[in-house]
Design a protein around this motif. Structure first.
Motif, PDB file in Angstrom:
ATOM      1  N   UNK A  24      23.935 -10.339 -48.402  1.00  0.00           N
ATOM      2  CA  UNK A  24      24.851 -10.657 -47.315  1.00  0.00           C
ATOM      3  C   UNK A  24      26.177  -9.936 -47.552  1.00  0.00           C
ATOM      4  N   UNK A  25      26.712  -9.378 -46.506  1.00  0.00           N
ATOM      5  CA  UNK A  25      28.008  -8.718 -46.599  1.00  0.00           C
ATOM      6  C   UNK A  25      29.066  -9.735 -47.025  1.00  0.00           C
ATOM      7  N   UNK A  26      29.825  -9.397 -48.057  1.00  0.00           N
ATOM      8  CA  UNK A  26      30.883 -10.290 -48.541  1.00  0.00           C
ATOM      9  C   UNK A  26      30.396 -11.343 -49.514  1.00  0.00           C
ATOM     10  N   UNK A  27      29.146 -11.237 -49.979  1.00  0.00           N
ATOM     11  CA  UNK A  27      28.619 -12.209 -50.941  1.00  0.00           C
ATOM     12  C   UNK A  27      29.453 -12.191 -52.214  1.00  0.00           C
ATOM     13  N   UNK A  28      29.639 -13.344 -52.807  1.00  0.00           N
ATOM     14  CA  UNK A  28      30.431 -13.489 -54.024  1.00  0.00           C
ATOM     15  C   UNK A  28      29.603 -13.019 -55.228  1.00  0.00           C
ATOM     16  N   UNK A  29      29.855 -11.806 -55.683  1.00  0.00           N
ATOM     17  CA  UNK A  29      29.072 -11.216 -56.778  1.00  0.00           C
ATOM     18  C   UNK A  29      29.254 -11.976 -58.096  1.00  0.00           C
ATOM     19  N   UNK A  30      30.439 -12.528 -58.330  1.00  0.00           N
ATOM     20  CA  UNK A  30      30.651 -13.321 -59.553  1.00  0.00           C
ATOM     21  C   UNK A  30      29.747 -14.552 -59.550  1.00  0.00           C
ATOM     22  N   UNK A  31      29.627 -15.191 -58.391  1.00  0.00           N
ATOM     23  CA  UNK A  31      28.749 -16.348 -58.250  1.00  0.00           C
ATOM     24  C   UNK A  31      27.299 -15.948 -58.510  1.00  0.00           C
ATOM     25  N   UNK A  32      26.884 -14.843 -57.915  1.00  0.00           N
ATOM     26  CA  UNK A  32      25.502 -14.373 -58.066  1.00  0.00           C
ATOM     27  C   UNK A  32      25.200 -14.040 -59.521  1.00  0.00           C
ATOM     28  N   UNK A  36      22.419 -16.467 -61.113  1.00  0.00           N
ATOM     29  CA  UNK A  36      21.099 -15.858 -61.240  1.00  0.00           C
ATOM     30  C   UNK A  36      20.467 -16.040 -62.615  1.00  0.00           C
ATOM     31  N   UNK A  37      21.149 -15.628 -63.684  1.00  0.00           N
ATOM     32  CA  UNK A  37      20.560 -15.805 -65.013  1.00  0.00           C
ATOM     33  C   UNK A  37      20.363 -17.278 -65.376  1.00  0.00           C
ATOM     34  N   UNK A  38      21.260 -18.134 -64.919  1.00  0.00           N
ATOM     35  CA  UNK A  38      21.114 -19.563 -65.212  1.00  0.00           C
ATOM     36  C   UNK A  38      19.874 -20.142 -64.541  1.00  0.00           C
ATOM     37  N   UNK A  39      19.658 -19.763 -63.278  1.00  0.00           N
ATOM     38  CA  UNK A  39      18.451 -20.223 -62.591  1.00  0.00           C
ATOM     39  C   UNK A  39      17.195 -19.679 -63.258  1.00  0.00           C
ATOM     40  N   UNK A  40      17.225 -18.401 -63.599  1.00  0.00           N
ATOM     41  CA  UNK A  40      16.049 -17.792 -64.239  1.00  0.00           C
ATOM     42  C   UNK A  40      15.755 -18.461 -65.578  1.00  0.00           C
TER      43      UNK A  40
END
Length: 67
Positions: A24-32, A36-40
């Motif tokens: 998504x345009x403007x997605x918070x990359x720090x959040x991702x 991401x690694x925490x979910x994985x």
């Protein structure tokens, strides 16, 4: 559905939703990058029957750019 199956399915769903959000345009990359690694890492073992007997995830084709 077994509790482990529900946890696995829910975590896979969240990872998929995070991947969609990342596009998504403007997605918070720090959040991702934090989530991401925490979910994985929290992904439980796949429920029995998810993969065929004798399946080895490390035994597969070499992909370009892979080591």
């Amino acid at each position: 559905m077994c509790p482990d199956c529900e946890d696995f399915a829910r975590t896979v769903l969240l990872l998929g939703q995070l991947a969609l959000y990342a596009d998504v345009s403007g997605a918070d990359q720090d959040f991702i990058e934090a989530l991401g690694p925490s979910l994985a890492a929290s992904l439980p073992e796949p429920p029995p029957g998810t993969f065929p007997p004798g399946y080895d995830p490390l035994d597969g084709p070499d992909y370009p750019g892979g080591s």
